[in-house]
Scaffold this active site. Structure first.
Site, PDB file in Angstrom:
ATOM      1  CG  ASP A 100       7.033  -5.697  -4.565  1.00 13.89           C
ATOM      2  OD1 ASP A 100       7.647  -4.683  -5.130  1.00 13.89           O
ATOM      3  OD2 ASP A 100       7.062  -6.080  -3.302  1.00 13.89           O
ATOM      4  CB  SER A 143       9.848  -2.039  -2.835  1.00 16.00           C
ATOM      5  OG  SER A 143       9.896  -3.507  -3.331  1.00 16.00           O
ATOM      6  CD  GLN A 147       9.751  -2.476  -6.647  1.00 14.23           C
ATOM      7  OE1 GLN A 147      11.014  -3.173  -6.521  1.00 14.23           O
ATOM      8  NE2 GLN A 147       8.706  -2.880  -6.408  1.00 14.23           N
TER       9      GLN A 147
END
Length: 294
Positions: A210, A234, A284
């Site tokens: 991430d 996110s 993502q």
């Protein structure tokens, strides 16, 4: 070339954070390190949710993919409850669904799939040709050369003890407003040893997956996630584990952002071992919008 890194308190904290408390057979409790963040780091929730799911799967099955949505910001001051639903246990695959809950509301959903190891066709994309991490500035050098003139909030970000060290191949993005091609290569590694346990190595890899993705989608716009005029977060996260993870040495995280639109930026990532083995792919999409001004 593997290594035996010295123990690091920040890495110890991460391993403790990933070691969830089991409340019931499919119910777990995780805590957040108190490091001054206003919200829980998304990678922590991904890693903890993966640990929770893994602990309900029979031995010998390993995660090969996960797909997740962040629906509310996490509160680092209170524990996170992970509720695991057993969707299916098949002949060679198992599927789990995890809901992360705080203050009585879901903050995160994840579906993960696990598989028995088996042989099959093999191919992979090549690793980009980039300098080795030893040929790049380390974080100590970055702090010494650049941080003295950086704004206070940027200095605070880089000076926090962290379990993951980053060595970007290029540094232009951090110190200029120039609009750049939205791609980057970053060497990453843990700052302390990780037990040679495959499930835990996968959780650490999920944690670091991430990192820096949203930043890559901002290259084309001459800004970064450290820009205080931006609201960034996110929204979703997908990850595929192609081969057994190995976080004993530097990993190359190669990223590109094919699109930004509608207040969102999308980034893809490929994680390679130093020897060039592709161990994971990531995708993502994140929220990117200007904050409202009075």
């Amino acid at each position: 070339m593997s290594r035996q890194p010295a123990k690091n308190p920040a890495m110890d904290v991460l391993l403790e954070t990933l070691d969830l408390e089991r409340l019931e057979s499919r119910l777990f409790r995780g805590k957040s390190p108190q490091v001054g963040w206003q919200r829980v780091f998304g990678g922590q929730v991904i890693g903890q949710a993966l640990v929770a799911a893994t602990r309900t799967v029979e031995a010998g099955r390993f995660v090969h993919s996960l797909h997740a949505y962040f629906v509310r910001p996490g509160d680092p001051a209170v524990p996170i409850i992970y509720d695991v639903e057993n969707i299916r246990d098949g002949g060679s695959f198992a599927t789990r669904r995890v809901i992360a809950i705080q203050h009585g509301k879901p903050i995160y959903f994840m579906t993960a799939s696990f598989q028995d190891d088996e042989d099959g066709l093999e191919h992979q994309a090549p690793m980009p040709d980039v300098p080795q991490p030893e040929d790049l500035l380390g974080e100590a050098d970055l702090k010494q050369r650049f941080m003295t003139e950086a704004p206070e909030h940027i200095r605070a970000y880089w000076q926090r003890p962290r379990p993951i060290e980053l060595r970007p191949v290029l540094l232009d993005h951090y110190f200029s407003r120039e609009k750049l091609e939205p791609r980057q290569n970053i060497w990453v590694r843990t700052t302390g040893p990780v037990p040679a346990e495959r499930h835990l190595q996968a959780a650490v890899l999920a944690y670091l997956s991430d990192m820096t993705l949203l930043d890559t989608s901002l290259f084309a716009h001459g800004t970064s996630v450290l820009d205080r005029s931006l609201q960034v977060a996110s929204l979703d996260h997908a990850m595929w584990f192609h081969r057994p993870p190995n976080v004993d040495d530097w990993l190359l995280y190669s990223q590109d952002s094919p699109s930004a639109s509608g207040g969102r930026g999308m980034t893809r990532g490929a994680i390679f071992t130093r020897s060039g083995t592709l161990i994971a792919s990531v995708a993502q999409e994140g929220l990117i919008r200007k904050k409202a001004t009075d």
